[in-house]
Design an enzyme around this catalytic site. Structure first.
Site, PDB file in Angstrom:
ATOM      1  CG  HIS A  17      -1.938   1.067   1.265  1.00  0.00           C
ATOM      2  ND1 HIS A  17      -3.129   0.972   1.960  1.00  0.00           N
ATOM      3  CD2 HIS A  17      -1.947   2.301   0.714  1.00  0.00           C
ATOM      4  CE1 HIS A  17      -3.813   2.088   1.828  1.00  0.00           C
ATOM      5  NE2 HIS A  17      -3.106   2.918   1.078  1.00  0.00           N
ATOM      6  CG  HIS A  19      -1.181   6.200  -2.545  1.00  0.00           C
ATOM      7  ND1 HIS A  19      -2.311   6.024  -3.307  1.00  0.00           N
ATOM      8  CD2 HIS A  19      -1.496   5.750  -1.303  1.00  0.00           C
ATOM      9  CE1 HIS A  19      -3.273   5.507  -2.550  1.00  0.00           C
ATOM     10  NE2 HIS A  19      -2.804   5.331  -1.323  1.00  0.00           N
ATOM     11  CG  HIS A 197      -7.573   3.399  -0.533  1.00  0.00           C
ATOM     12  ND1 HIS A 197      -6.836   2.821  -1.531  1.00  0.00           N
ATOM     13  CD2 HIS A 197      -6.711   4.203   0.159  1.00  0.00           C
ATOM     14  CE1 HIS A 197      -5.575   3.258  -1.447  1.00  0.00           C
ATOM     15  NE2 HIS A 197      -5.477   4.096  -0.437  1.00  0.00           N
ATOM     16  CD  GLU A 200      -7.741   6.508   4.411  1.00  0.00           C
ATOM     17  OE1 GLU A 200      -8.258   6.508   3.283  1.00  0.00           O
ATOM     18  OE2 GLU A 200      -6.651   7.088   4.676  1.00  0.00           O
ATOM     19  CG  ASP A 278      -1.627   5.686   2.760  1.00  0.00           C
ATOM     20  OD1 ASP A 278      -1.884   5.455   1.566  1.00  0.00           O
ATOM     21  OD2 ASP A 278      -2.472   6.192   3.540  1.00  0.00           O
ATOM     22  CG  ASP A 279      -0.002   8.944   0.627  1.00  0.00           C
ATOM     23  OD1 ASP A 279       0.109   8.846  -0.602  1.00  0.00           O
ATOM     24  OD2 ASP A 279      -1.045   8.644   1.248  1.00  0.00           O
TER      25      ASP A 279
HETATM   26  N1  ADE Z   1      -4.473   8.766  -1.872  1.00  0.00           N
HETATM   27  C1  ADE Z   1      -3.250   8.790  -1.322  1.00  0.00           C
HETATM   28  N2  ADE Z   1      -3.317   8.385  -0.053  1.00  0.00           N
HETATM   29  C2  ADE Z   1      -4.612   8.076   0.212  1.00  0.00           C
HETATM   30  C3  ADE Z   1      -5.307   7.593   1.336  1.00  0.00           C
HETATM   31  N3  ADE Z   1      -4.696   7.351   2.495  1.00  0.00           N
HETATM   32  N4  ADE Z   1      -6.636   7.417   1.245  1.00  0.00           N
HETATM   33  C4  ADE Z   1      -7.258   7.683   0.096  1.00  0.00           C
HETATM   34  N5  ADE Z   1      -6.651   8.133  -0.988  1.00  0.00           N
HETATM   35  C5  ADE Z   1      -5.325   8.329  -0.938  1.00  0.00           C
HETATM   36 ZN    ZN Z   2      -3.684   4.793   0.456  1.00  0.00          ZN
END
Ligand code: ADE
Ligand code: ZN
Length: 336
Positions: A17, A19, A197, A200, A278-279
């Site tokens: 996971h 991005h 996703h 969340e 994630d990011d």
């Molecule tokens: N795009 C990038 N990170 C995300 C996240 N945590 N939830 C939804 N979209 C995303």
């Molecule tokens: Zn994500």
């Protein structure tokens, strides 16, 4: 092996996971802005990093899409992906399943081919030089229409051999999985797998809907599944993996503090939980930092870490033989 910190970094792991646009570090934002003669709203790298303080998913997405606007040509996507792979390698990642959001770029006039071309050439290089294997997952932005997603899928089909699965990301609330049922059906008919996703910020019903209508192989985040015991039982019974992102969940206020995160309960409840970043450029750390933060705040045991690393391979899209080889390597390192 000595400290848990060293074990966590060394244990082979898959990241499922991630991005790629979320690995854009402030330094690279400034570098690319300079290259393309773009002006930024921030005076320095530090000022930009300080702005990474979020109230919820949407307040993050606003900053994230703005950051991504400095990515303009194929070499930018190559540089972005190469930088991620080097950091992942340092964290013990041996296999990465990477999300990309083509609509974020094609809407600005960047050709789909430049996006996927730069990512793919860096992934091929990463396999050669670092030994990291990979899969690519094309995510649709759920705040845009199903028609826009279908157009994006059609643009991607000439490259379908390089894409393993489709995914669904961006603003969850109010954009339920059902909206994309026909796009996902088309993707599956073209031989692509599916993830999404769900759970969340959105309710547990969205998790069930992703399974029922989108036929996903795993759920990205999924932490709100805990609110529905019948859903939890289904996830355990069907071995549906959750790709959990601890630092993201705290930064986006899904949980107030890491101590409140439900990762350990989900893991001990028999779910196939994995840990991911994630990011990472926005949330304060790459995958090893996510393992470490969960380990420290939740008091995870070494057996829990071994289980999480093993789950990352089990939940991956690798063929059975490669999964088994990595599961053996995890066990060997644990026995050292
Ligand atoms: N795009 C990038 N990170 C995300 C996240 N945590 N939830 C939804 N979209 C995303
Ligand atoms: Zn994500």
């Amino acid at each position: 092996m000595g400290s848990m910190d060293a074990f966590i970094r060394a244990v082979p792991k898959a990241e499922l996971h991630l991005h790629i646009e979320g690995t854009l570090e402030p330094e690279m934002v400034f570098e690319l802005a300079r290259k393309h003669h773009l002006s930024l709203h921030y005076s320095s790298v530090e000022a930009l990093r300080q702005a990474y303080c979020f109230a919820d998913l949407q307040s993050f997405l606003d900053v994230y899409y703005q950051g991504a606007s400095v990515l303009r040509d194929e070499s930018d996507f190559h540089a972005l992906t190469s930088a991620y792979l080097r950091r992942a390698h340092a964290d013990g990642v041996v296999h990465a399943e990477i999300f990309f959001d083509p609509q974020t770029h094609t809407a600005r006039g960047v050709p789909f081919e430049a996006v996927i071309g730069g990512i793919r050439s860096a992934l091929a290089e990463g396999k050669q030089t670092l030994g990291i294997t990979h899969r690519l997952i094309l995510c649709f932005l759920r705040h845009l229409s199903a028609e826009d997603a279908m157009t994006t899928l059609e643009q991607a089909l000439p490259h379908a051999g390089a894409i393993t699965a489709v995914g669904l990301d961006s603003s969850e609330a109010g954009h339920r999985p059902a909206k994309f049922a026909s796009v996902f059906a088309r993707a599956r008919s073209e031989g692509l797998l599916a993830v999404a996703h769900a759970g969340e910020e959105g309710p547990p019903e969205y998790v069930a809907e992703a399974l029922d209508l989108l036929k996903v192989s795993r759920i990205d985040h999924g932490v709100r599944s805990e609110e529905d015991p019948a859903l939890l039982a289904r996830l355990v019974r069907d071995r549906v993996p959750l790709t959990v992102c601890p630092l993201s969940n705290v930064r986006l206020r899904v949980f107030d503090r890491m101590e409140d995160h439900n990762l350990k309960r989900l893991l001990h409840g028999g779910l196939c939980v994995t840990v991911n970043s994630d990011d990472p450029a926005y949330f304060g750390g790459y995958v090893a930092e996510n393992y470490l933060a969960a380990y420290r705040a939740l008091g995870l045991s070494r057996a829990d870490i071994v289980q999480l690393a093993s789950n990352s391979f089990e939940a991956s899209f690798l063929p059975r033989g490669e999964k088994d080889a990595w599961l053996r390597r995890v066990r060997e390192l644990d026995a050292d």
